[in-house]
Write a protein that holds these residues in place. Sequence first.
Motif, PDB file in Angstrom:
ATOM      1  N   GLU A   1       8.565   5.439  -8.710  1.00 30.80           N
ATOM      2  CA  GLU A   1       8.650   5.078 -10.134  1.00 30.80           C
ATOM      3  C   GLU A   1       7.256   4.991 -10.752  1.00 30.80           C
ATOM      4  OE1 GLU A   1      12.742   2.422 -10.083  1.00 30.80           O
ATOM      5  OE2 GLU A   1      10.851   1.474  -9.480  1.00 30.80           O
ATOM      6  N   VAL A   2       6.300   4.478  -9.983  1.00 30.34           N
ATOM      7  CA  VAL A   2       4.917   4.410 -10.462  1.00 30.34           C
ATOM      8  C   VAL A   2       4.396   5.827 -10.705  1.00 30.34           C
ATOM      9  CG1 VAL A   2       2.546   3.762  -9.873  1.00 30.34           C
ATOM     10  CG2 VAL A   2       4.422   2.188  -9.377  1.00 30.34           C
ATOM     11  N   ILE A   3       4.664   6.727  -9.767  1.00 31.84           N
ATOM     12  CA  ILE A   3       4.226   8.119  -9.910  1.00 31.84           C
ATOM     13  C   ILE A   3       4.816   8.737 -11.168  1.00 31.84           C
ATOM     14  CG2 ILE A   3       4.433  10.433  -8.907  1.00 31.84           C
ATOM     15  CD1 ILE A   3       4.200   8.997  -6.131  1.00 31.84           C
ATOM     16  N   GLU A   4       6.084   8.507 -11.391  1.00 33.58           N
ATOM     17  CA  GLU A   4       6.748   9.021 -12.590  1.00 33.58           C
ATOM     18  C   GLU A   4       6.079   8.498 -13.860  1.00 33.58           C
ATOM     19  OE1 GLU A   4      11.187   8.729 -13.823  1.00 33.58           O
ATOM     20  OE2 GLU A   4      11.119   9.230 -11.683  1.00 33.58           O
TER      21      GLU A   4
ATOM     22  N   TYR B   1       2.572   2.976   0.751  1.00 29.82           N
ATOM     23  CA  TYR B   1       1.587   1.911   0.555  1.00 29.82           C
ATOM     24  C   TYR B   1       0.599   2.231  -0.557  1.00 29.82           C
ATOM     25  CZ  TYR B   1      -2.168  -1.366   1.282  1.00 29.82           C
ATOM     26  OH  TYR B   1      -3.122  -2.321   1.082  1.00 29.82           O
ATOM     27  N   PHE B   2      -0.012   3.412  -0.522  1.00 33.84           N
ATOM     28  CA  PHE B   2      -0.995   3.698  -1.554  1.00 33.84           C
ATOM     29  C   PHE B   2      -0.760   5.067  -2.181  1.00 33.84           C
ATOM     30  CE2 PHE B   2      -3.012   5.112   2.363  1.00 33.84           C
ATOM     31  CZ  PHE B   2      -3.535   6.352   2.035  1.00 33.84           C
ATOM     32  N   LEU B   3      -1.180   5.153  -3.439  1.00 31.10           N
ATOM     33  CA  LEU B   3      -1.045   6.391  -4.188  1.00 31.10           C
ATOM     34  C   LEU B   3      -2.137   7.375  -3.791  1.00 31.10           C
ATOM     35  CD1 LEU B   3      -0.427   4.953  -7.748  1.00 31.10           C
ATOM     36  CD2 LEU B   3       1.230   6.130  -6.316  1.00 31.10           C
TER      37      LEU B   3
ATOM     38  N   GLY C   1      -1.459  -5.306 -11.529  1.00 35.54           N
ATOM     39  CA  GLY C   1      -1.009  -5.297 -10.142  1.00 35.54           C
ATOM     40  C   GLY C   1       0.041  -4.237  -9.815  1.00 35.54           C
ATOM     41  N   THR C   2       0.453  -3.452 -10.797  1.00 38.00           N
ATOM     42  CA  THR C   2       1.424  -2.384 -10.537  1.00 38.00           C
ATOM     43  C   THR C   2       0.851  -1.387  -9.535  1.00 38.00           C
ATOM     44  OG1 THR C   2       2.372  -2.627 -12.745  1.00 38.00           O
ATOM     45  CG2 THR C   2       2.811  -0.558 -11.598  1.00 38.00           C
ATOM     46  N   ILE C   3      -0.436  -1.081  -9.706  1.00 39.40           N
ATOM     47  CA  ILE C   3      -1.152  -0.197  -8.787  1.00 39.40           C
ATOM     48  C   ILE C   3      -2.205  -1.030  -8.073  1.00 39.40           C
ATOM     49  CG2 ILE C   3      -2.701   1.782  -8.609  1.00 39.40           C
ATOM     50  CD1 ILE C   3      -1.408   2.869 -11.167  1.00 39.40           C
TER      51      ILE C   3
END
Length: 88
Positions: free
Chosen positions: A5-8, A31-33, A65-67
């Motif tokens: 969802e973060v990637i989107e 865990y990490f982008l 804190g989302t990322i």
Amino acid sequence: MNLDEVIERITPMIADAIEHEELIIGHEDNYFLTITIVSEIFDGLRPVKRQQMVYQPLNELIADGTIHAVKIKAMTAEEWRLHKKLNF
């Protein structure tokens, strides 16, 4: 919010902020982008400046804190060709 969802959410943020030839966003081990972006705008810039440019549109999501962990590869087209050729 899970990483997919973060990637989107962040894909258009980065795409709109930086003119690019290629943009690949994923995650490792949930865990990490991971962000790989190829743009001629990076030509002549040091790695830290390149990363700052990629972080810029994400600052709000980092602050809230989302990322929390991001691995960035910001390259010119020539660097990207070499990267793919050497497979690293």
